[in-house]
Design a protein around this motif. Structure first.
Motif, PDB file in Angstrom:
ATOM      1  N   MET A 263      16.935  19.244 -88.900  1.00 53.92           N
ATOM      2  CA  MET A 263      16.903  20.659 -88.559  1.00 53.92           C
ATOM      3  C   MET A 263      16.895  21.513 -89.827  1.00 53.92           C
ATOM      4  SD  MET A 263      19.286  22.616 -85.786  1.00 53.92           S
ATOM      5  CE  MET A 263      20.754  22.668 -86.805  1.00 53.92           C
ATOM      6  N   CYS A 264      15.977  22.464 -89.873  1.00 50.65           N
ATOM      7  CA  CYS A 264      15.815  23.302 -91.066  1.00 50.65           C
ATOM      8  C   CYS A 264      15.550  24.738 -90.630  1.00 50.65           C
ATOM      9  CB  CYS A 264      14.662  22.779 -91.921  1.00 50.65           C
ATOM     10  SG  CYS A 264      14.283  23.820 -93.345  1.00 50.65           S
ATOM     11  N   GLU A 265      16.474  25.625 -90.956  1.00 52.91           N
ATOM     12  CA  GLU A 265      16.337  27.028 -90.559  1.00 52.91           C
ATOM     13  C   GLU A 265      15.150  27.712 -91.220  1.00 52.91           C
ATOM     14  OE1 GLU A 265      20.675  25.904 -90.008  1.00 52.91           O
ATOM     15  OE2 GLU A 265      19.067  25.485 -91.445  1.00 52.91           O
ATOM     16  N   LEU A 270      11.437  26.990 -85.470  1.00 55.79           N
ATOM     17  CA  LEU A 270      12.694  26.478 -84.920  1.00 55.79           C
ATOM     18  C   LEU A 270      13.485  27.553 -84.178  1.00 55.79           C
ATOM     19  CD1 LEU A 270      14.827  24.213 -84.651  1.00 55.79           C
ATOM     20  CD2 LEU A 270      15.784  25.019 -86.829  1.00 55.79           C
ATOM     21  N   GLY A 271      13.771  28.666 -84.834  1.00 56.98           N
ATOM     22  CA  GLY A 271      14.598  29.708 -84.235  1.00 56.98           C
ATOM     23  C   GLY A 271      14.067  30.224 -82.911  1.00 56.98           C
ATOM     24  N   ALA A 327       5.307  21.347 -85.723  1.00 55.27           N
ATOM     25  CA  ALA A 327       6.596  20.826 -85.273  1.00 55.27           C
ATOM     26  C   ALA A 327       7.671  21.891 -85.438  1.00 55.27           C
ATOM     27  CB  ALA A 327       6.967  19.579 -86.073  1.00 55.27           C
ATOM     28  N   VAL A 328       8.692  21.839 -84.580  1.00 55.79           N
ATOM     29  CA  VAL A 328       9.849  22.718 -84.757  1.00 55.79           C
ATOM     30  C   VAL A 328      10.919  22.034 -85.600  1.00 55.79           C
ATOM     31  CG1 VAL A 328       9.425  23.946 -82.599  1.00 55.79           C
ATOM     32  CG2 VAL A 328      10.999  22.017 -82.602  1.00 55.79           C
ATOM     33  N   THR A 334       6.147  20.961 -91.625  1.00 54.18           N
ATOM     34  CA  THR A 334       6.148  19.719 -90.851  1.00 54.18           C
ATOM     35  C   THR A 334       5.183  19.832 -89.676  1.00 54.18           C
ATOM     36  OG1 THR A 334       8.455  19.350 -91.451  1.00 54.18           O
ATOM     37  CG2 THR A 334       7.596  18.080 -89.602  1.00 54.18           C
ATOM     38  N   HIS A 335       4.415  18.778 -89.461  1.00 54.24           N
ATOM     39  CA  HIS A 335       3.487  18.746 -88.333  1.00 54.24           C
ATOM     40  C   HIS A 335       3.401  17.320 -87.808  1.00 54.24           C
ATOM     41  CE1 HIS A 335       1.065  17.817 -91.920  1.00 54.24           C
ATOM     42  NE2 HIS A 335       0.312  17.086 -91.122  1.00 54.24           N
TER      43      HIS A 335
END
Length: 371
Positions: A263-265, A270-271, A327-328, A334-335
C-alpha cells in the motif's frame, strides 16, 4: 407485459443472462476474510457497472485451509470442488506452500487460478500470479534497505519451510551483492520451541540489524522476548509484515518493525478506491488486502472481457491479453500486464517498505538500489 425500457438493453428477448462464476479458494486462516470477500464483490460490481464485463460475477467461495497449519490435500480438494461447480477462474490459493502443491493440479484440470503467492515455483499454463509479495524481490529490497541505512552486518533468521528456504537463498545472494556480512544465520520452524534462545544467539553476535525471512508467525511472539533480552535492534521482515492488518493485537506485537508491504499513499488511484469502498461498506478498511483484492477483481474482469470464449480455456487466453492495466496497489506507476509466457501480473514499484509506528503503518519508501 413487456420488460421495462430500462431493462431491455440487458435482457434481449426478455431472457436474462447467467452470471459468470468465479471461484474463491481460501486456504489460510484469514483475519480479514470478510473484508476480502466484500472487496471482491465490490470490485466485480464496479467492473460490471462500468461495462468492462457484460455479465455480473457470482462468487463461489470454498474455505479449504491447508499448509502450513493443516494439509495441502484440503486445498487441492477445495480447488477441484470449485472446478466441478463450473467456475471459469479461481482466486487462490493465497500462499506459497499451497500454491506449490496445487500448481500441477491446476494445469491438469485446466481452470486458471490467480494466486497471491510470492514463490518462483508456482508456474504453469493455467497458473497466474498477482503477488502479495515476491520471495526473490523482497530479499533484494531488504538487503538494499539495510545497506542504504548504513548498516554493514546483519543477523539473519529464516524459517525451515518451502518459503523460508527460498527467501534465504535469495537473501544470501543479495546481501553479498550489497556487501553485507551475515554474521549469523539462525533457523526456526513456524511453531518454534525456543525462539528466545534463537534471538539470544543472534544478539550475542552483535549485528547491526536483524532480517527475518519467512511466513512470519514467529515474529508475532518476539516483542516480549526483545524486552527480556534488553535488545531493540533495527529490524526488517518480509511481506509477512502484512499480518499486522489482520488483528489489532498483531499490529501491536509488530510495533517497530520495518517490512515489505504494497500500500502506497502516493498512488493516485488508491485513495479514491478506498473512499468508494468505505461509502459502499459503511466503514473504512484502508489496508493492503483491500487494495490487492480490488486489483484481483479488475485483472480477472479484464481477462473475462478479453476472453474469446467464456470457458476456462478462453479466460486463460483472455488473461494473457491483459496489458497496462492500472493498479491501486503499489507505487504510482504500478500496473498489471500478462502474456502467453508471462503470468506475473504486477509490474513497476509494486512492493514498498512501511514501518509500524504507534499502532499503524507508515510509508517509508519505494525500492532503491543498495549501491
Amino acid at each position: 407485459m413487456p420488460a421495462p425500457t430500462s431493462n431491455r438493453k440487458s435482457l434481449p428477448h426478455g431472457l436474462p443472462f447467467a452470471p459468470t462464476k468465479v471461484g474463491v479458494l481460501i486456504d489460510i486462516d484469514m483475519g480479514t476474510k470478510e473484508d476480502f470477500l466484500a472487496t471482491l464483490r465490490f470490485g466485480f460490481d464496479e467492473a460490471h457497472a462500468e461495462g468492462v464485463i457484460t455479465r455480473p460475477v457470482e462468487l463461489v467461495v470454498k474455505e479449504a485451509i491447508g499448509l502450513p497449519r493443516l494439509e495441502a490435500k484440503n486445498t487441492i480438494d477445495g480447488y477441484l470442488a470449485l472446478a466441478a461447480e463450473g467456475v471459469l477462474c479461481v482466486i487462490g490459493p493465497l500462499i506459497t506452500d499451497n500454491s506449490i502443491a496445487l500448481a500441477p493440479v491446476i494445469d491438469r484440470t485446466g481452470v486458471p487460478a490467480v494466486t497471491w503467492t510470492g514463490t518462483d515455483r508456482y508456474h504453469g499454463q493455467y497458473c497466474f500470479n498477482l503477488g502479495n509479495g515476491g520471495l526473490a524481490e523482497e530479499a533484494a529490497m531488504m538487503a538494499a534497505w539495510i545497506r542504504r541505512r548504513g548498516y554493514t552486518t546483519v543477523g539473519m533468521i529464516h524459517e525451515i519451510s518451502p518459503g523460508g528456504v527460498e527467501y534465504a537463498s535469495n537473501f544470501r545472494y543479495y546481501a553479498a551483492r550489497a556487501r553485507l556480512d551475515v554474521l549469523i544465520e539462525a533457523y526456526t520452524t513456524q511453531v518454534p520451541d525456543d525462539l528466545e534462545g534463537i534471538l539470544r544467539k543472534i544478539r550475542d553476535q552483535r549485528p547491526d540489524c536483524l532480517a527475518y525471512l519467512g511466513y512470519g508467525y514467529p515474529t508475532i511472539l518476539m516483542a516480549p522476548m526483545f524486552r527480556n533480552l534488553g535488545w531493540d535492534p533495527p529490524r526488517i521482515m518480509t511481506s509477512a509484515f502484512q499480518f499486522c492488518y489482520a488483528k489489532p493485537e498483531w499490529m501491536a506485537a509488530l510495533e517497530g518493525w520495518y517490512g515489505i508491504d504494497q500500500m502506497c499513499e502516493e498512488n493516485p488511484r488508491l485513495g479514491p478506491m478506498l473512499d468508494r469502498f468505505a461509502d459502499h461498506l459503511g466503514k473504512r478498511r484502508d489496508h493492503t488486502v483491500t487494495a490487492l483484492s480490488y486489483d484481483t477483481t479488475r485483472l480477472i474482469a479484464e481477462g473475462l472481457a478479453r476472453a474469446p470464449l467464456l470457458t476456462p480455456a478462453g479466460v486463460k487466453d483472455g488473461l494473457e491479453r491483459v496489458r497496462m492495466l492500472p493498479a491501486v496497489n503499489g507505487g504510482p506507476r504500478t500496473h498489471m500486464s500478462l502474456g502467453p509466457y508471462d503470468h506475473k501480473a504486477y509490474k513497476g514499484d509494486w512492493l514498498v517498505i512501511r514501518r509500524i509506528e504507534g499502532g499503524r503503518t507508515v510509508f517509508v519508501g519505494l525500492h532503491e538500489p543498495a549501491i
